[in-house]
Design a protein around this motif. Structure first.
Motif, mmCIF file in Angstrom:
data_model
loop_
_atom_site.group_PDB
_atom_site.id
_atom_site.type_symbol
_atom_site.label_atom_id
_atom_site.label_comp_id
_atom_site.label_asym_id
_atom_site.label_seq_id
_atom_site.Cartn_x
_atom_site.Cartn_y
_atom_site.Cartn_z
ATOM 1 N N LEU A 48 -8.099 -12.405 12.530
ATOM 2 C CA LEU A 48 -6.818 -11.685 12.422
ATOM 3 C C LEU A 48 -6.851 -10.554 11.385
ATOM 4 N N ILE A 49 -7.956 -10.480 10.608
ATOM 5 C CA ILE A 49 -8.018 -9.456 9.538
ATOM 6 C C ILE A 49 -7.975 -8.061 10.157
ATOM 7 N N THR A 50 -7.065 -7.244 9.617
ATOM 8 C CA THR A 50 -6.857 -5.894 10.163
ATOM 9 C C THR A 50 -6.824 -4.899 9.007
ATOM 10 N N HIS A 51 -7.674 -3.897 9.059
ATOM 11 C CA HIS A 51 -7.630 -2.860 8.017
ATOM 12 C C HIS A 51 -6.482 -1.897 8.331
ATOM 13 N N VAL A 52 -5.624 -1.683 7.344
ATOM 14 C CA VAL A 52 -4.468 -0.789 7.545
ATOM 15 C C VAL A 52 -4.528 0.332 6.497
ATOM 16 N N LYS A 53 -3.616 1.288 6.644
ATOM 17 C CA LYS A 53 -3.541 2.444 5.735
ATOM 18 C C LYS A 53 -3.471 1.965 4.282
ATOM 19 N N ASP A 54 -4.144 2.659 3.411
ATOM 20 C CA ASP A 54 -4.188 2.251 2.005
ATOM 21 C C ASP A 54 -2.840 2.489 1.306
ATOM 22 N N ARG A 55 -2.625 1.755 0.224
ATOM 23 C CA ARG A 55 -1.449 1.958 -0.634
ATOM 24 C C ARG A 55 -1.617 3.293 -1.368
ATOM 25 N N PRO A 56 -0.596 4.155 -1.409
ATOM 26 C CA PRO A 56 -0.738 5.411 -2.165
ATOM 27 C C PRO A 56 -1.022 5.118 -3.645
ATOM 28 N N GLY A 57 -1.981 5.835 -4.214
ATOM 29 C CA GLY A 57 -2.282 5.670 -5.645
ATOM 30 C C GLY A 57 -2.876 4.314 -5.981
ATOM 31 N N HIS A 58 -3.443 3.643 -5.009
ATOM 32 C CA HIS A 58 -3.915 2.261 -5.172
ATOM 33 C C HIS A 58 -4.945 2.140 -6.302
ATOM 34 N N ASP A 59 -4.653 1.314 -7.293
ATOM 35 C CA ASP A 59 -5.614 1.069 -8.375
ATOM 36 C C ASP A 59 -6.818 0.312 -7.820
ATOM 37 N N ARG A 60 -8.005 0.762 -8.203
ATOM 38 C CA ARG A 60 -9.219 0.195 -7.618
ATOM 39 C C ARG A 60 -9.582 -1.164 -8.224
ATOM 40 N N ARG A 61 -9.476 -1.248 -9.532
ATOM 41 C CA ARG A 61 -9.947 -2.511 -10.152
ATOM 42 C C ARG A 61 -9.146 -2.838 -11.415
ATOM 43 N N TYR A 62 -8.762 -4.118 -11.537
ATOM 44 C CA TYR A 62 -8.232 -4.646 -12.798
ATOM 45 C C TYR A 62 -9.147 -5.793 -13.230
ATOM 46 N N ALA A 63 -9.340 -5.920 -14.527
ATOM 47 C CA ALA A 63 -10.102 -7.064 -15.048
ATOM 48 C C ALA A 63 -9.655 -7.310 -16.484
ATOM 49 N N ILE A 64 -9.414 -8.555 -16.794
ATOM 50 C CA ILE A 64 -8.875 -8.918 -18.113
ATOM 51 C C ILE A 64 -9.965 -9.523 -18.997
ATOM 52 N N ASP A 65 -10.037 -8.996 -20.221
ATOM 53 C CA ASP A 65 -10.853 -9.625 -21.259
ATOM 54 C C ASP A 65 -9.913 -10.529 -22.052
#
Ligand code: NAD
Ligand code: DAU
Length: 352
Positions: free
Chosen positions: A283-300
């Motif tokens: 069922l996985i479907t690639h759809v239009k990206d979120r505008p301004g979509h942040d690529r990566r978050y990671a917490i130290d």
């Protein structure tokens, strides 16, 4: 003793209130406007529990907040209330400014007046705990080190800009007026009572309904996932022992691409509730990206781990299994949310 929680009918707030009252008898006054994201059904197990006082209202209603502070004399405010969904902030940023910025400002002003009226001992013990997000730091390159507490602010969405604004207000109210504040920046939460507009619950409920599982863009954006009960335990630690005026990052060292998340959920559903139509990943479907979509978050998370000894109790594998199981066992909660019936739940449950 009493604490005032704002936004305690939402996803994290309701988990926090339930955890809090499961662990101690200190009363909670829960101020929540019951927007679409607030669901009193999350707190149904507290019905008749005198330790929990629910008040429907806006954090920007100064007279209401003043009266609650005067009546209940809370020793702390834990501030969750916010508009929290990035996609909604892109479509309509206005509510985000009203609640996250103006509402937080009003709450801070009310807290400052209340705090100023306390005797010295109560003043020293008082805390304003602001629940913020890692999104205020912006997006990380694939090989960049994780966010520490000194990472510069680079909010990229109307949501994260509004949260950043509230963080700055909280900081300023401490620096200028001495209000004893604490701020936590948490990564993506998941777990029970998560509204199915956010990735993990959306994937679970769509998969069970045989609907497409939307992955924005290439699905390789990275988030750092934390089971919601671990966020709640971190807030309790910081509230109890955090250093006034400090900020603490909270995360589970669980960086995953969205694609990995969706495949992990599908694999669990294949195991726990197999579909006759075949694996859920179909069922996985690639759809239009979120505008301004942040690529990566990671917490130290080394600061909270080192200073306060906090550690998450769940790994991603244990937390996501608990989460999928919870949704399978709470089809009535999901149906009520999807039909909008949860908004009438109070009347149905408690009568007029
Ligand atoms: P949510 O959207 O599920 O719940 C927000 C709650 O706030 C709802 O019950 C809503 O009715 C209430 N609310 C909204 N506007 C209000 C107002 N003006 N006055 C009073 N109540 C109001 O949000 P959540 O996911 O539980 O997030 C809670 C807090 O944690 C937010 O401040 C969010 O920025 C922060 N946070 C969330 C995550 C996450 O992954 N969900 C991660 C880090 C930080
Ligand atoms: O990082 C903490 C933040 O996490 C919180 O401050 C926010 O309140 C919370 O909503 C969450 O923000 P995200 O935007 O990261 O969460 P969301 O579940 O909306 O999306 C997670 C990722 O999945 C993101 O990269 C966008 C993607 N996504 C989301 C949806 C809803 C999809 O690919 N498809 C979808 O349908």
């Amino acid at each position: 003793m009493t604490i005032l929680v704002t936004g305690g009918a939402g996803f994290i707030g309701s988990n926090f209130v339930l955890d809090w009252l499961a662990g101690c008898d200190e009363a909670v006054v829960n101020l929540d406007a019951l927007t679409y994201a607030g669901n009193l059904r999350n707190l149904a197990s507290l019905q008749g529990d005198a330790r929990h006082r629910f008040v429907q209202g806006h954090i920007g209603d100064r007279a209401l907040v003043d009266s609650l502070l005067a009546r209940h004399q809370p020793r702390a405010i834990v501030h969750f209330a916010a508009e929290s969904h990035v996609d909604r902030s892109i479509h309509g940023p206005g509510e985000f400014m009203k609640t996250n910025v103006e509402g937080s400002f009003t709450l801070l002003e009310a807290a400052r007046a209340h705090w100023g009226s306390l005797d010295d001992a109560a003043k020293a013990a008082f805390r304003f705990h602001h629940v913020s997000t890692d999104e205020v730091y912006g997006s990380l390159a694939a090989d960049a080190p994780a966010f520490t507490e000194t990472h510069p602010y680079h909010p990229n969405s109307p949501y994260s800009a509004s949260k950043a604004a509230s963080d700055h207000l909280v900081r300023a109210w401490h620096h200028t007026y001495g209000l004893p504040v604490l701020t936590t920046h948490c990564s993506n939460n998941y777990g029970p009572f998560h509204f199915p507009e956010k990735l993990i619950p959306l994937i679970i409920v769509n998969a069970l309904a045989g609907k497409p599982l939307p992955l924005y863009g290439d699905g390789l954006q990275v988030r750092d996932w934390l089971f919601v009960a671990d966020h709640c335990s971190a807030i309790r630690e910081v509230l109890a022992r955090g250093r006034v005026g400090e900020t603490y990052n909270v995360g589970g060292w669980n960086e995953k691409t969205n694609k990995e998340i969706v495949h992990a959920v599908c694999a669990l559903l294949d195991e726990l509730r197999p579909s006759a139509a075949g694996p859920y990943a179909r069922l996985i479907t690639h759809v239009k990206d979120r505008p301004g979509h942040d690529r990566r978050y990671a917490i130290d998370a080394r600061k909270i781990e080192g200073e306060l000894g906090w550690r998450p109790a769940e790994t991603f594998d244990t937390g996501i299994r608990k989460t999928v199981q919870w949704y399978l066992e709470h089809a009535d909660w999901v149906a009520d949310v999807q039909s909008g019936g949860y908004r009438e739940w109070v009347n149905r449950q408690y009568g007029a």
